[in-house]
Design an enzyme around this catalytic site. Sequence first.
Site, PDB file in Angstrom:
ATOM      1  N   ASN A   1       0.877  -1.168   0.000  1.00  0.00           N
ATOM      2  CA  ASN A   1       0.000   0.000   0.000  1.00  0.00           C
ATOM      3  C   ASN A   1       0.916   1.221   0.000  1.00  0.00           C
ATOM      4  O   ASN A   1       1.457   1.602   1.033  1.00  0.00           O
ATOM      5  CB  ASN A   1      -0.877  -0.053   1.256  1.00  0.00           C
ATOM      6  CG  ASN A   1      -1.813   1.127   1.360  1.00  0.00           C
ATOM      7  OD1 ASN A   1      -1.768   2.050   0.544  1.00  0.00           O
ATOM      8  ND2 ASN A   1      -2.653   1.113   2.371  1.00  0.00           N
TER       9      ASN A   1
ATOM     10  N   ARG B   1     -10.284  15.972   6.907  1.00  0.00           N
ATOM     11  CA  ARG B   1     -11.110  16.378   5.767  1.00  0.00           C
ATOM     12  C   ARG B   1     -12.488  16.820   6.241  1.00  0.00           C
ATOM     13  O   ARG B   1     -13.059  16.215   7.146  1.00  0.00           O
ATOM     14  CB  ARG B   1     -11.289  15.216   4.780  1.00  0.00           C
ATOM     15  CG  ARG B   1     -10.000  14.747   4.159  1.00  0.00           C
ATOM     16  CD  ARG B   1     -10.276  13.689   3.091  1.00  0.00           C
ATOM     17  NE  ARG B   1      -9.060  12.969   2.784  1.00  0.00           N
ATOM     18  CZ  ARG B   1      -8.944  11.654   2.765  1.00  0.00           C
ATOM     19  NH1 ARG B   1      -9.996  10.878   3.000  1.00  0.00           N
ATOM     20  NH2 ARG B   1      -7.798  11.084   2.490  1.00  0.00           N
TER      21      ARG B   1
ATOM     22  N   HIS C   1     -12.477   3.300  -0.165  1.00  0.00           N
ATOM     23  CA  HIS C   1     -12.528   2.320   0.937  1.00  0.00           C
ATOM     24  C   HIS C   1     -13.292   1.060   0.518  1.00  0.00           C
ATOM     25  O   HIS C   1     -13.796   0.320   1.363  1.00  0.00           O
ATOM     26  CB  HIS C   1     -13.249   2.875   2.186  1.00  0.00           C
ATOM     27  CG  HIS C   1     -12.490   3.917   2.941  1.00  0.00           C
ATOM     28  ND1 HIS C   1     -13.130   4.964   3.577  1.00  0.00           N
ATOM     29  CD2 HIS C   1     -11.175   4.074   3.175  1.00  0.00           C
ATOM     30  CE1 HIS C   1     -12.229   5.729   4.166  1.00  0.00           C
ATOM     31  NE2 HIS C   1     -11.031   5.204   3.936  1.00  0.00           N
TER      32      HIS C   1
ATOM     33  N   ARG D   1      -2.607  -2.191  -3.368  1.00  0.00           N
ATOM     34  CA  ARG D   1      -3.788  -1.358  -3.177  1.00  0.00           C
ATOM     35  C   ARG D   1      -3.651  -0.188  -4.139  1.00  0.00           C
ATOM     36  O   ARG D   1      -2.654   0.540  -4.104  1.00  0.00           O
ATOM     37  CB  ARG D   1      -3.838  -0.821  -1.754  1.00  0.00           C
ATOM     38  CG  ARG D   1      -4.983   0.141  -1.584  1.00  0.00           C
ATOM     39  CD  ARG D   1      -4.880   0.912  -0.315  1.00  0.00           C
ATOM     40  NE  ARG D   1      -6.008   1.823  -0.221  1.00  0.00           N
ATOM     41  CZ  ARG D   1      -5.972   2.965   0.433  1.00  0.00           C
ATOM     42  NH1 ARG D   1      -4.865   3.337   1.042  1.00  0.00           N
ATOM     43  NH2 ARG D   1      -7.023   3.736   0.480  1.00  0.00           N
TER      44      ARG D   1
ATOM     45  N   GLU E   1      -8.128  -5.084   5.048  1.00  0.00           N
ATOM     46  CA  GLU E   1      -7.982  -4.847   3.605  1.00  0.00           C
ATOM     47  C   GLU E   1      -6.839  -5.667   3.021  1.00  0.00           C
ATOM     48  O   GLU E   1      -6.936  -6.169   1.900  1.00  0.00           O
ATOM     49  CB  GLU E   1      -7.759  -3.347   3.356  1.00  0.00           C
ATOM     50  CG  GLU E   1      -8.996  -2.528   3.696  1.00  0.00           C
ATOM     51  CD  GLU E   1      -8.689  -1.074   3.967  1.00  0.00           C
ATOM     52  OE1 GLU E   1      -8.797  -0.280   3.039  1.00  0.00           O
ATOM     53  OE2 GLU E   1      -8.331  -0.747   5.118  1.00  0.00           O
TER      54      GLU E   1
END
Length: 414
Positions: A7, A250, A189, A99, A395
């Site tokens: 990742n 965010r 996601h 990823r 993940e």
Amino acid sequence: MNVLVLNSGSSSFKFQIIATDLEKIKRDTDDRICRGEVEGIGGEAIIHFRRRDDAIQTFTAPVRDVTAALDYLVRYIVSDRSGVTEIRSTADLHAVGHRVVHGGELFSESARIDDRVLKGIEDCIDLAPLHNPNNVKGIVAAQELLGKDVPQVAVFDTSFHHSIPAQAYLYAIPYHLYRRYRIRRYGFHGTSHRYVAFRYRAIRGLSREQTNIITLHLGNGCSAAAIQAGSPVDTSMGMTPLEGLVMGTRSGDLDPAIVGFIARKEGLSASEVDSLLNTQSGLLGVSGLTNDMRELQAEMKEHDDRRVRLAVEIFCYRAKKYVGAYLAAMGGADAVVFTGGIGENSPDIRTRICEGMEWAGLRVDEKRNREAIGRESVISTEDSKLLAYAIPTDEELLIARDTVRVIMGVPHPS
Ligand code: ADP
């Protein structure tokens, strides 16, 4: 098959090596050999390394780029120092799963990387200028290091959301802008939402078609997904990961007119406002203290700071609003599933989000909720009509499994 899962970020990457194959997937006996993170690439990098459940080893090394960092890491893993007996040479790394943040409209499922797929990922850079270039660098580094014969697979954050219908993915802006620039909701996601939906139906013994849930991934980034008959029909993140829930740094949803307003008042460019909304807003922006939910909760206990409280309240209120909206969009759901660092570990945040949802048949069992920290558990009361679950995401495991399935030509089940 030993799968290296990567990742890649801008100056860091996370990695895991997972031994898995079709039989292990079926029996749920995949084996996590080692994992860790390399930070500070481009200077004196810090490497955190953990073999199975051993303590973290931390060391530093000067590495100029991702290729050098990966080279250093693999040399360490194959050396005696790492204690990883399963990987004696690069030949023991059989495949790489990456990823990849943005697959645009091109990729509706994980894909074996060849020149065409790599070009497709590059074509999506326009949509994810902060993320996809790093993913490309990670892929090229792994190709350079292991050779092109070692199969590599891209697992996209966006692809699970490909089932979302046009009414949910189109923005109400002139249609030619969608056609010209592919401006639409993609959602992110996806690997996490897909994994917890898969675990939910495994826990409950349900089929994919019987899976009607709202998943809340609450980590540094946060997103919600409405999953009907096993596939998303809506999700909160948009063309970029900025839209939707309040996140660590965010803003999530806001009136789009605010962007021009801030730009004019503060004398900022469009990309500076974009950066302000991505990196200085959310929990950090409101609290003025930190983007870290754990710290905010500790602070709330010690001092009743108004802005800290507001940050947490806005965060939970927004999440609750999405649950309500998705219940309406789906005509009801069977469960709300919490995941991500906050969703998995914070009973308090889960309670706040579920509070006042009795109208929808959701009541949190406080004992179950308090005990459900970092483990799979139902957290609603026995008599709830709308259930609530905490399910840790994984993940990397799904990326490793997809890598095997793609290489073996087995279509993935979700
Ligand atoms: P990422 O999105 O980067 O993968 P994580 O999923 O690890 O991040 O989530 C990080 C967030 O989870 C941080 O805000 C952190 O404070 C929060 N978190 C982790 N543990 C707890 C906890 N016990 N209570 C509250 N928040 C927690």
